[in-house]
Scaffold this motif. Structure first.
Motif, PDB file in Angstrom:
ATOM      1  N   UNK A 108     -27.810  31.168   8.719  1.00 20.21           N
ATOM      2  CA  UNK A 108     -27.646  30.004   9.602  1.00 20.21           C
ATOM      3  C   UNK A 108     -26.181  29.629   9.801  1.00 20.21           C
ATOM      4  N   UNK A 109     -25.329  30.648   9.951  1.00 19.84           N
ATOM      5  CA  UNK A 109     -23.927  30.390  10.267  1.00 19.84           C
ATOM      6  C   UNK A 109     -23.799  30.069  11.748  1.00 19.84           C
ATOM      7  N   UNK A 110     -22.714  29.380  12.081  1.00 22.00           N
ATOM      8  CA  UNK A 110     -22.401  29.083  13.475  1.00 22.00           C
ATOM      9  C   UNK A 110     -21.149  29.833  13.898  1.00 22.00           C
ATOM     10  N   UNK A 111     -21.044  30.046  15.178  1.00 24.98           N
ATOM     11  CA  UNK A 111     -19.817  30.489  15.813  1.00 24.98           C
ATOM     12  C   UNK A 111     -19.367  29.319  16.675  1.00 24.98           C
ATOM     13  N   UNK A 112     -18.236  29.454  17.302  1.00 21.27           N
ATOM     14  CA  UNK A 112     -17.790  28.404  18.205  1.00 21.27           C
ATOM     15  C   UNK A 112     -18.288  28.645  19.616  1.00 21.27           C
ATOM     16  N   UNK A 113     -17.910  27.763  20.503  1.00 25.97           N
ATOM     17  CA  UNK A 113     -18.193  27.923  21.923  1.00 25.97           C
ATOM     18  C   UNK A 113     -19.668  27.956  22.264  1.00 25.97           C
ATOM     19  N   UNK A 114     -19.962  28.628  23.365  1.00 19.89           N
ATOM     20  CA  UNK A 114     -21.343  28.704  23.839  1.00 19.89           C
ATOM     21  C   UNK A 114     -22.228  29.501  22.875  1.00 19.89           C
ATOM     22  N   UNK A 154     -23.507  35.572   1.301  1.00 20.26           N
ATOM     23  CA  UNK A 154     -22.969  34.762   2.398  1.00 20.26           C
ATOM     24  C   UNK A 154     -21.508  35.061   2.747  1.00 20.26           C
ATOM     25  N   UNK A 155     -20.646  35.202   1.736  1.00 22.79           N
ATOM     26  CA  UNK A 155     -19.235  35.456   2.033  1.00 22.79           C
ATOM     27  C   UNK A 155     -19.057  36.798   2.730  1.00 22.79           C
ATOM     28  N   UNK A 156     -19.777  37.826   2.282  1.00 23.72           N
ATOM     29  CA  UNK A 156     -19.706  39.135   2.938  1.00 23.72           C
ATOM     30  C   UNK A 156     -20.169  39.033   4.383  1.00 23.72           C
ATOM     31  N   UNK A 157     -21.236  38.270   4.622  1.00 18.08           N
ATOM     32  CA  UNK A 157     -21.736  38.111   5.993  1.00 18.08           C
ATOM     33  C   UNK A 157     -20.745  37.346   6.862  1.00 18.08           C
ATOM     34  N   UNK A 217     -19.468  39.596   9.676  1.00 21.30           N
ATOM     35  CA  UNK A 217     -19.921  39.066  10.959  1.00 21.30           C
ATOM     36  C   UNK A 217     -18.761  38.594  11.804  1.00 21.30           C
ATOM     37  N   UNK A 218     -17.815  37.894  11.167  1.00 16.19           N
ATOM     38  CA  UNK A 218     -16.646  37.430  11.904  1.00 16.19           C
ATOM     39  C   UNK A 218     -15.836  38.574  12.477  1.00 16.19           C
ATOM     40  N   UNK A 219     -15.655  39.630  11.683  1.00 15.92           N
ATOM     41  CA  UNK A 219     -14.904  40.800  12.162  1.00 15.92           C
ATOM     42  C   UNK A 219     -15.637  41.487  13.313  1.00 15.92           C
ATOM     43  N   UNK A 220     -16.945  41.673  13.161  1.00 18.92           N
ATOM     44  CA  UNK A 220     -17.729  42.354  14.201  1.00 18.92           C
ATOM     45  C   UNK A 220     -17.724  41.571  15.506  1.00 18.92           C
ATOM     46  N   UNK A 221     -17.989  40.271  15.408  1.00 18.28           N
ATOM     47  CA  UNK A 221     -18.007  39.425  16.610  1.00 18.28           C
ATOM     48  C   UNK A 221     -16.610  39.329  17.215  1.00 18.28           C
ATOM     49  N   UNK A 232     -15.223  30.098   7.590  1.00 15.93           N
ATOM     50  CA  UNK A 232     -14.676  31.421   7.275  1.00 15.93           C
ATOM     51  C   UNK A 232     -14.999  32.394   8.414  1.00 15.93           C
ATOM     52  N   UNK A 233     -16.238  32.362   8.879  1.00 16.14           N
ATOM     53  CA  UNK A 233     -16.665  33.276   9.946  1.00 16.14           C
ATOM     54  C   UNK A 233     -15.868  33.038  11.221  1.00 16.14           C
ATOM     55  N   UNK A 234     -15.719  31.780  11.623  1.00 15.01           N
ATOM     56  CA  UNK A 234     -14.999  31.458  12.860  1.00 15.01           C
ATOM     57  C   UNK A 234     -13.524  31.831  12.737  1.00 15.01           C
ATOM     58  N   UNK A 235     -12.937  31.599  11.565  1.00 18.44           N
ATOM     59  CA  UNK A 235     -11.536  31.996  11.362  1.00 18.44           C
ATOM     60  C   UNK A 235     -11.386  33.505  11.488  1.00 18.44           C
ATOM     61  N   UNK A 236     -12.354  34.237  10.948  1.00 14.49           N
ATOM     62  CA  UNK A 236     -12.308  35.702  11.034  1.00 14.49           C
ATOM     63  C   UNK A 236     -12.509  36.159  12.474  1.00 14.49           C
TER      64      UNK A 236
END
Length: 194
Positions: free
Chosen positions: A26-32, A98-101, A105-109, A170-174
């Motif tokens: 249930x992580x979020x990204x930014x924007x749309x 979670x940290x690995x994801x 995930x951040x790198x992939x996106x 963390x994900x959005x920063x990545x």
């Protein structure tokens, strides 16, 4: 041809990263994309479809204000949004810590978005809005995107909870790091998007 390949690969990476790494925790990204994920977590609505519906007004504005921007961006919106919904079954195939994801995930996106932005495509209306505001009013698009991403993340805090919120940071920063690295290789401060 190069643009089409970049959009297809970028969309595949974005959709894979969202579904394999963000959705299970249930992580979020930014924007749309973040808004699409929020509606999925909260109401069970398909995130890709939500992204398309909410982006339509912004794309209508772009059609009248900057046709070249509209035509370059509309393909990225449709392909990435449809792939996010089409690849949703991946969300229960991979389960890592979670940290690995957040990092993977951040790198992939981020790589996916970076590939698309490099050829002038966008994954949703917030990137398009930032570009329109940048051209029309002289705002820095990178700062507009950062502000919008922050608002989406704060809005989602009560939906996803504190732990997922921190991993989402963390994900959005990545995502931001890899997007900037790939799409804007000479402007690596995270804010000097052009």
């Amino acid at each position: 041809m190069k643009s089409g390949v970049s959009i297809a690969i970028g969309s595949l990476l974005v959709a894979s990263g969202i579904n394999m790494f963000f959705v299970p925790h249930h992580f979020l990204d930014g924007g749309m994309i973040g808004i699409g994920l929020l509606t999925y977590y909260w109401f069970g609505l398909p995130p890709g479809l939500t992204i398309i519906v909410l982006s339509v007004p912004l794309y209508a504005i772009a059609f009248y204000k900057d046709r070249s921007l509209f035509y370059r961006s509309v393909h990225g919106l449709w392909i990435s949004s449809l792939m996010i919904d089409w690849l949703h079954p991946l969300s229960d195939r991979v389960y890592l810590a979670p940290l690995a994801c957040a990092l993977l995930g951040g790198a992939t996106v981020g790589i996916g978005i970076g590939l698309m932005l490099r050829v002038g495509a966008a994954t949703g209306g917030s990137d398009l809005l930032a570009q329109l505001l940048g051209r029309g009013f002289g705002f820095n698009p990178g700062k507009v995107i950062f502000l919008f991403d922050s608002l989406v993340l704060l809005a989602g805090l009560s939906v996803i909870g504190g732990e997922a919120f921190l991993y989402s940071l963390v994900a959005i920063s990545t995502v931001g790091f890899f997007t900037t690295l790939l799409a804007y290789p000479t402007h690596n401060d995270g804010f000097s998007f052009r």
